[in-house]
Design an enzyme around this catalytic site. Structure first.
Site, PDB file in Angstrom:
ATOM      1  N   SER A  92      38.356  40.533  34.098  1.00 26.70           N
ATOM      2  CA  SER A  92      37.244  39.886  34.798  1.00 26.70           C
ATOM      3  C   SER A  92      36.495  38.911  33.878  1.00 26.70           C
ATOM      4  O   SER A  92      37.076  37.930  33.448  1.00 26.70           O
ATOM      5  CB  SER A  92      36.322  40.916  35.418  1.00 26.70           C
ATOM      6  OG  SER A  92      35.556  40.271  36.395  1.00 26.70           O
ATOM      7  N   ASP A 213      40.918  45.282  44.853  1.00 27.14           N
ATOM      8  CA  ASP A 213      39.899  44.482  44.166  1.00 27.14           C
ATOM      9  C   ASP A 213      39.256  43.523  45.159  1.00 27.14           C
ATOM     10  O   ASP A 213      39.914  42.644  45.705  1.00 27.14           O
ATOM     11  CB  ASP A 213      40.555  43.698  43.013  1.00 27.14           C
ATOM     12  CG  ASP A 213      39.530  42.957  42.165  1.00 27.14           C
ATOM     13  OD1 ASP A 213      38.424  42.695  42.662  1.00 27.14           O
ATOM     14  OD2 ASP A 213      39.853  42.641  41.000  1.00 27.14           O
ATOM     15  N   HIS A 241      38.329  46.686  41.366  1.00 28.94           N
ATOM     16  CA  HIS A 241      38.179  45.643  40.347  1.00 28.94           C
ATOM     17  C   HIS A 241      38.378  46.177  38.921  1.00 28.94           C
ATOM     18  O   HIS A 241      39.083  45.562  38.128  1.00 28.94           O
ATOM     19  CB  HIS A 241      36.785  45.044  40.531  1.00 28.94           C
ATOM     20  CG  HIS A 241      36.497  43.865  39.689  1.00 28.94           C
ATOM     21  ND1 HIS A 241      37.182  42.676  39.806  1.00 28.94           N
ATOM     22  CD2 HIS A 241      35.567  43.668  38.707  1.00 28.94           C
ATOM     23  CE1 HIS A 241      36.683  41.809  38.939  1.00 28.94           C
ATOM     24  NE2 HIS A 241      35.714  42.382  38.264  1.00 28.94           N
TER      25      HIS A 241
END
Ligand code: MLT
Length: 262
Positions: A92, A213, A241
């Site tokens: 991320s 996600d 996620h």
């Protein structure tokens, strides 16, 4: 361990031997989100994790923390450890930092793993949301943005059936300070679009994404992964996620397989 990089103190870990692999954490986490990966990988490679500036036990200088600035901190840690080339693994926000690193120091990257991340920059609404969240954290503290964050960081299954996972994520996030989180949000808001950059990568790459996600969905990841030369996609079932935290075994397996091909 602590070292001084770019004028601030950066907290890091360095374990194992062999090919260097640097794990770059997500927002609003810190390097401890990689604990399961460090355990699994240290027997097969050299694993380095660090608290990015503003997170965990690293210093919290004034922001914004541009992705390029955090990438230069990563590069500083590498230089301090005498590492010329490494496999970068970013999840991320860590993925945004890894892309920025690749943009600025492509010759220092021997492999690129982009997990649960996005190639595109933010749209205006996304940027506004970040600015609002940054101000809220500064005004009301980390706790005030946490409930909303957990909803998107984890899968619905984890949220309703795995209190241990929810708790772990909350505890890691709560170790951070509002100033650091706000500075990182403002830095992420300014990150450039990396879609074109990724079509020009020349190192082996792996894209990992949790099947559930919602922040960086698999369909979106597949779209830019298919345009990346020399890349593969690994979908982690039963994960949202933070796929490395929800399904560490599957995540570690994907990572170990990739490293074994280098
Ligand atoms: C992260 O998990 O690092 C963040 O949710 C990334 C983002 O806010 O875009």
């Amino acid at each position: 361990m602590k070292t001084s990089i770019n004028g601030i103190s950066i907290n890091y870990r360095d374990q194992g031997r062999g090919i260097p692999v640097i794990l770059i954490h997500a927002f609003p986490m810190n390097q401890t989100m990689w604990d399961d990966q460090v355990l699994a990988l240290a027997p097969i490679c050299r694993v380095i994790t660090m608290d990015l500036r503003g997170f965990g036990a690293s210093d919290i200088p004034l922001g914004p923390y541009w992705m390029a600035l955090m990438a230069s901190d990563v590069r500083g840690v590498m230089a301090r450890l005498g590492i010329e080339r490494a496999v970068l693994v970013g999840l991320s926000m860590g993925g945004y930092v890894a892309m920025s690193f690749y943009r600025n120091f492509p010759d220092s990257v021997s492999g690129l793993v982009l997990a649960d991340t996005r190639a595109a920059g933010d749209n205006p609404e996304g940027r506004e949301r970040r600015f609002a969240s940054a101000s809220k954290a500064e005004r009301e503290g980390v706790e005030s943005i946490l409930d909303e964050m957990v909803q998107v960081l984890l899968s619905q299954t984890a949220i309703s059936t795995r209190p241990d996972v929810v708790n772990r994520v909350r505890q890691i996030a709560l170790q951070n300070h509002p100033e650091g989180l706000a500075a990182a949000q403002r830095g992420m808001a300014a990150r450039p679009d990396s879609t074109d950059l990724l079509t020009r990568t020349d190192c082996p790459a792996l894209v990992i994404v949790g099947a559930d996600d919602r922040l960086s969905p698999p369909e979106e990841a597949r779209r830019w992964q298919e345009r990346m030369p020399n890349s593969r996609l690994a979908i982690i079932h039963g994960a949202g996620h933070l796929s490395n935290i929800e399904q560490p075994d599957l995540f570690n397996q994907a990572l170990a397989n990739f490293i074994s091909t280098l």
